[in-house]
Design a protein around this motif. Structure first.
Motif, PDB file in Angstrom:
ATOM      1  N   LEU A 337     -50.081  -9.330 -15.947  1.00  9.36           N
ATOM      2  CA  LEU A 337     -48.760  -8.936 -16.447  1.00  9.36           C
ATOM      3  C   LEU A 337     -48.831  -7.969 -17.628  1.00  9.36           C
ATOM      4  CD1 LEU A 337     -45.687 -11.180 -16.915  1.00  9.36           C
ATOM      5  CD2 LEU A 337     -46.462  -9.898 -18.865  1.00  9.36           C
ATOM      6  N   VAL A 338     -49.696  -8.293 -18.592  1.00  7.45           N
ATOM      7  CA  VAL A 338     -49.615  -7.603 -19.888  1.00  7.45           C
ATOM      8  C   VAL A 338     -49.829  -6.082 -19.807  1.00  7.45           C
ATOM      9  CG1 VAL A 338     -50.638  -7.466 -22.204  1.00  7.45           C
ATOM     10  CG2 VAL A 338     -50.024  -9.693 -21.216  1.00  7.45           C
ATOM     11  N   PRO A 339     -50.843  -5.585 -19.096  1.00 13.77           N
ATOM     12  CA  PRO A 339     -51.010  -4.116 -19.088  1.00 13.77           C
ATOM     13  C   PRO A 339     -49.793  -3.388 -18.521  1.00 13.77           C
ATOM     14  CG  PRO A 339     -52.904  -5.219 -18.087  1.00 13.77           C
ATOM     15  CD  PRO A 339     -51.876  -6.273 -18.324  1.00 13.77           C
ATOM     16  N   LEU A 340     -49.149  -3.980 -17.518  1.00 12.87           N
ATOM     17  CA  LEU A 340     -47.976  -3.317 -16.925  1.00 12.87           C
ATOM     18  C   LEU A 340     -46.748  -3.472 -17.823  1.00 12.87           C
ATOM     19  CD1 LEU A 340     -48.621  -4.482 -13.271  1.00 12.87           C
ATOM     20  CD2 LEU A 340     -48.453  -2.091 -13.995  1.00 12.87           C
ATOM     21  N   ALA A 341     -46.595  -4.660 -18.402  1.00 10.68           N
ATOM     22  CA  ALA A 341     -45.410  -4.914 -19.232  1.00 10.68           C
ATOM     23  C   ALA A 341     -45.461  -4.140 -20.542  1.00 10.68           C
ATOM     24  CB  ALA A 341     -45.284  -6.414 -19.516  1.00 10.68           C
ATOM     25  N   THR A 342     -46.661  -3.755 -20.972  1.00 12.10           N
ATOM     26  CA  THR A 342     -46.768  -2.996 -22.229  1.00 12.10           C
ATOM     27  C   THR A 342     -46.846  -1.487 -21.980  1.00 12.10           C
ATOM     28  OG1 THR A 342     -49.156  -3.388 -22.197  1.00 12.10           O
ATOM     29  CG2 THR A 342     -47.832  -4.858 -23.569  1.00 12.10           C
ATOM     30  N   ALA A 343     -46.549  -1.079 -20.743  1.00 12.97           N
ATOM     31  CA  ALA A 343     -46.519   0.359 -20.434  1.00 12.97           C
ATOM     32  C   ALA A 343     -45.217   0.697 -19.712  1.00 12.97           C
ATOM     33  CB  ALA A 343     -47.725   0.724 -19.567  1.00 12.97           C
ATOM     34  N   PRO A 344     -44.072   0.388 -20.345  1.00 10.48           N
ATOM     35  CA  PRO A 344     -42.796   0.620 -19.651  1.00 10.48           C
ATOM     36  C   PRO A 344     -42.520   2.114 -19.489  1.00 10.48           C
ATOM     37  CG  PRO A 344     -42.406   0.055 -21.947  1.00 10.48           C
ATOM     38  CD  PRO A 344     -43.890  -0.087 -21.722  1.00 10.48           C
ATOM     39  N   VAL A 345     -41.759   2.449 -18.459  1.00  7.65           N
ATOM     40  CA  VAL A 345     -41.371   3.855 -18.272  1.00  7.65           C
ATOM     41  C   VAL A 345     -40.286   4.213 -19.289  1.00  7.65           C
ATOM     42  CG1 VAL A 345     -40.374   5.510 -16.647  1.00  7.65           C
ATOM     43  CG2 VAL A 345     -41.991   3.770 -15.831  1.00  7.65           C
ATOM     44  N   SER A 346     -39.360   3.283 -19.508  1.00  9.55           N
ATOM     45  CA  SER A 346     -38.271   3.534 -20.459  1.00  9.55           C
ATOM     46  C   SER A 346     -38.404   2.595 -21.653  1.00  9.55           C
ATOM     47  CB  SER A 346     -36.922   3.272 -19.779  1.00  9.55           C
ATOM     48  OG  SER A 346     -35.915   3.048 -20.752  1.00  9.55           O
ATOM     49  N   PRO A 347     -38.147   3.097 -22.865  1.00  6.43           N
ATOM     50  CA  PRO A 347     -38.238   2.217 -24.038  1.00  6.43           C
ATOM     51  C   PRO A 347     -37.169   1.121 -24.056  1.00  6.43           C
ATOM     52  CG  PRO A 347     -37.452   4.411 -24.663  1.00  6.43           C
ATOM     53  CD  PRO A 347     -37.849   4.491 -23.222  1.00  6.43           C
ATOM     54  N   LEU A 348     -36.151   1.233 -23.198  1.00  6.04           N
ATOM     55  CA  LEU A 348     -35.121   0.184 -23.167  1.00  6.04           C
ATOM     56  C   LEU A 348     -35.523  -0.991 -22.276  1.00  6.04           C
ATOM     57  CD1 LEU A 348     -31.905   2.379 -22.818  1.00  6.04           C
ATOM     58  CD2 LEU A 348     -32.625   1.082 -24.827  1.00  6.04           C
ATOM     59  N   SER A 349     -36.560  -0.784 -21.443  1.00  5.04           N
ATOM     60  CA  SER A 349     -36.926  -1.826 -20.479  1.00  5.04           C
ATOM     61  C   SER A 349     -37.570  -3.013 -21.178  1.00  5.04           C
ATOM     62  CB  SER A 349     -37.869  -1.257 -19.424  1.00  5.04           C
ATOM     63  OG  SER A 349     -37.163  -0.299 -18.664  1.00  5.04           O
ATOM     64  N   MET A 384     -34.126  -0.533 -17.824  1.00  2.00           N
ATOM     65  CA  MET A 384     -32.897   0.144 -18.279  1.00  2.00           C
ATOM     66  C   MET A 384     -33.266   1.526 -18.752  1.00  2.00           C
ATOM     67  SD  MET A 384     -30.796  -2.229 -20.895  1.00  2.00           S
ATOM     68  CE  MET A 384     -30.725  -3.940 -20.493  1.00  2.00           C
ATOM     69  N   TRP A 385     -32.465   2.513 -18.371  1.00  2.00           N
ATOM     70  CA  TRP A 385     -32.744   3.883 -18.797  1.00  2.00           C
ATOM     71  C   TRP A 385     -31.431   4.663 -18.730  1.00  2.00           C
ATOM     72  CZ3 TRP A 385     -33.756   1.416 -14.370  1.00  2.00           C
ATOM     73  CH2 TRP A 385     -33.308   1.980 -13.168  1.00  2.00           C
ATOM     74  N   PRO A 386     -31.326   5.735 -19.527  1.00  2.42           N
ATOM     75  CA  PRO A 386     -30.031   6.422 -19.577  1.00  2.42           C
ATOM     76  C   PRO A 386     -29.791   7.438 -18.461  1.00  2.42           C
ATOM     77  CG  PRO A 386     -31.476   7.172 -21.372  1.00  2.42           C
ATOM     78  CD  PRO A 386     -32.232   6.127 -20.619  1.00  2.42           C
ATOM     79  N   ASP A 387     -30.861   8.099 -17.984  1.00  3.68           N
ATOM     80  CA  ASP A 387     -30.665   9.272 -17.123  1.00  3.68           C
ATOM     81  C   ASP A 387     -30.949   8.924 -15.657  1.00  3.68           C
ATOM     82  OD1 ASP A 387     -30.683  11.693 -15.853  1.00  3.68           O
ATOM     83  OD2 ASP A 387     -31.977  12.705 -17.320  1.00  3.68           O
ATOM     84  N   ALA A 393     -38.787   6.557 -11.006  1.00  2.27           N
ATOM     85  CA  ALA A 393     -39.970   6.125 -11.766  1.00  2.27           C
ATOM     86  C   ALA A 393     -39.758   4.737 -12.359  1.00  2.27           C
ATOM     87  CB  ALA A 393     -40.261   7.132 -12.875  1.00  2.27           C
ATOM     88  N   ASN A 394     -38.564   4.485 -12.878  1.00  6.18           N
ATOM     89  CA  ASN A 394     -38.297   3.182 -13.490  1.00  6.18           C
ATOM     90  C   ASN A 394     -38.300   2.062 -12.451  1.00  6.18           C
ATOM     91  OD1 ASN A 394     -37.549   3.149 -16.529  1.00  6.18           O
ATOM     92  ND2 ASN A 394     -36.714   5.072 -15.739  1.00  6.18           N
TER      93      ASN A 394
END
Ligand code: FAD
Length: 461
Positions: A337-349, A384-387, A393-394
């Motif tokens: 879990l950790v490597p994927l969860a600490t590399a989010p595509v959006s900073p809101l995720s 979560m992402w704005p655009d 990707a998200n």
């Protein structure tokens, strides 16, 4: 379906507001939390009473129009609104009446958790409720209702005493352990399938008003150690400990040291509602783990704890959510879990690991429509992402994360935490026996599947 192109639709004998496309306020009224959802009902009927709800349903059925039900508008699948049908809007039903002697609250079907918590906390009382104050009580409670207090008090639905329900054929009935007990059972986890709840009567408990809570935040490289420490601590923690682990991006706010801002991080959320003087001793394994980037924990109002995640969950973003229950989180799962969860595509995720156990696990499995009470963890993957241009990707990243953890899941999902993942996913969350019972109850109360714009349970037969 009635053609409404040239005639302004109007519900007779209706005391609330009726908004059609083009009316002032229509666009605001049809918007929901998830900015991906852009649907235009033919009419939004903001009900002020159970009779309004009955009139709206009768009118829609006579006009052959599909119906959606808007509680707080927070379901990520956007089921509160639909194209070209009637939106039965409960935001006109927001009264909260607290009886401090009886420790109960009567809550309008369109109330938000912020409104309910504010009213109950005036008396030092609370019930398990949503972690973001803008979320509706209605959809959350009918999906069982997970919150910081659940290990001590059970889910929201475990504290439901009675519901006033407007049924598909327009009756206004009461559901409780003694009146229509089958309907009452189905309402506790079966979602909006069985009728429109215009009033919830909830059992309250002494909570706060000052509790011990907050967040300790660690840098991403400590993620696996932080999660293992929390996992090991919570296994024997008392029921009064709530909280979880949240993989987030450190926000650019004053309390976060400058170098950490905007970087992936892992937060330990603490929610202790036992005696304040015991907090530091009980929570020592969490509070002394470190060093954290910052620790913002201590006595705080329960209502502040309930709003702690509000800013991190802004209205109108693009949202893709999924979730799974877990019996255990072995080290291998943590390392996955950790490597994927600490590399989010959006900073809101965010990835939030919510612990089970305590009061939720002591309610018998067949007592409510909601099941899976023995799961030790509920993992919620929220992106979560704005655009909209960044959707692919998200979504791909979130799906990859959930897929990587599949080997350890129980196979069931917490329906409140997911978007539209198809009928199989809904049905498998109940299991065969409960699903069959729910379908029978649906056939009794809504044989024509009038309430189908939701996480649907089709009627038997
Ligand atoms: C920011 C955020 C935070 C969240 N946090 C939590 C959390 O901590 N715990 C948790 O369990 N879930 C949480 N959720 C999920 C939430 O519980 C569900 O999305 C729930 O459906 C929201 O309820 P609502 O009334 O706001 O939604 P709506 O979108 O208005 O309603 C969703 C569906 O619920 C049904 N419904 C709603 N109200 C009624 C009613 N009164 N009578 C009959 N049917 C009704 C309808 O079928 C409707 O289509 C969160 C969601 C968001 C967006």
């Amino acid at each position: 379906m009635t053609d409404l192109t040239d005639v302004r639709p109007t519900i007779p004998d209706f005391s609330g507001q009726q908004l059609a496309p083009g009316d002032d306020g229509y666009d605001r009224s049809r918007s929901v939390f998830n900015g991906m959802i852009d649907r235009s009902p033919s009419l939004i009927a903001t009900c002020r009473s159970a009779k309004d709800v009955a009139a709206a349903i009768a009118w829609a059925r006579a006009s052959d129009l599909p119906i959606s039900v808007y509680g707080g508008g927070h379901s990520v699948q956007g089921s509160a609104v639909l194209d070209g049908g009637l939106c039965v809007d409960l935001r006109g039903l927001r009264d909260v009446v607290v009886d401090p002697e009886a420790a109960t609250a009567q809550v309008g079907g369109g109330c938000t958790w912020g409104e309910l918590d504010a009213a109950t906390q005036e008396h030092g009382l609370a019930v398990t409720g949503g972690r973001v104050s803008t979320t509706g009580v209605g959809g959350l409670a009918l999906g069982s209702g997970s919150g910081w207090l659940e290990r001590r008090l059970g889910f929201t639905c475990d504290n439901l005493i009675e519901a006033q329900v407007v049924t598909a054929d327009g009756q206004i009935v009461t559901a409780s352990e003694t009146e229509h007990p089958d309907l009452f059972w189905a309402l506790r986890g079966g979602g909006g399938n069985f009728g429109v709840v215009t009033r919830f009567t909830l059992r309250l408990h002494p909570v706060g008003p000052i509790v011990f809570g907050g967040m300790l935040m660690y840098p991403a490289p400590m993620g696996a150690d932080v999660l293992r420490n929390f996992r090991d601590f919570i296994a024997d923690a008392p029921d009064e400990v709530g909280g979880g682990v949240a993989f987030i991006t450190a926000p650019p706010i004053e309390m976060v040291p400058e170098p950490a801002r905007g970087k992936p991080a892992v937060g330990v959320i603490v929610a202790w509602t036992g005696p304040l003087e015991q907090a530091e001793a009980v929570l020592a394994p969490l509070l002394t783990f470190g060093p954290p980037v910052f620790a913002h924990v201590g006595p705080m109002p329960y209502v502040a704890l309930q709003r702690m995640l509000d800013d991190a969950n802004p209205h109108g973003m693009q949202n893709y959510w999924t979730a799974d229950f877990f019996d255990e989180l072995p080290d291998e799962a943590v390392e996955t879990l950790v490597p994927l969860a600490t590399a989010p595509v959006s900073p809101l995720s965010q990835v939030i690991i919510v612990p089970g156990g305590g009061a939720i696990a002591r309610v018998p499995e067949d007592a409510t429509a909601f099941g899976e009470r023995q799961a030790r963890f509920n993992i919620h993957y929220l992106s979560m992402w704005p655009d909209p241009a960044d959707s692919e990707a998200n979504i791909a990243h979130t799906r990859a994360l959930a897929a990587a953890l599949k080997p350890w899941t129980t196979g069931a999902v917490y329906l409140n935490f997911i978007g539209d993942e198809g009928q199989d996913r809904i049905e498998s969350s109940f299991g065969e026996t409960k699903l069959a019972r729910l379908r029978e109850i649906k056939a009794t109360w809504d044989p024509d599947n009038v309430f189908r714009h939701n996480q649907n349970i089709p009627p038997a037969g």
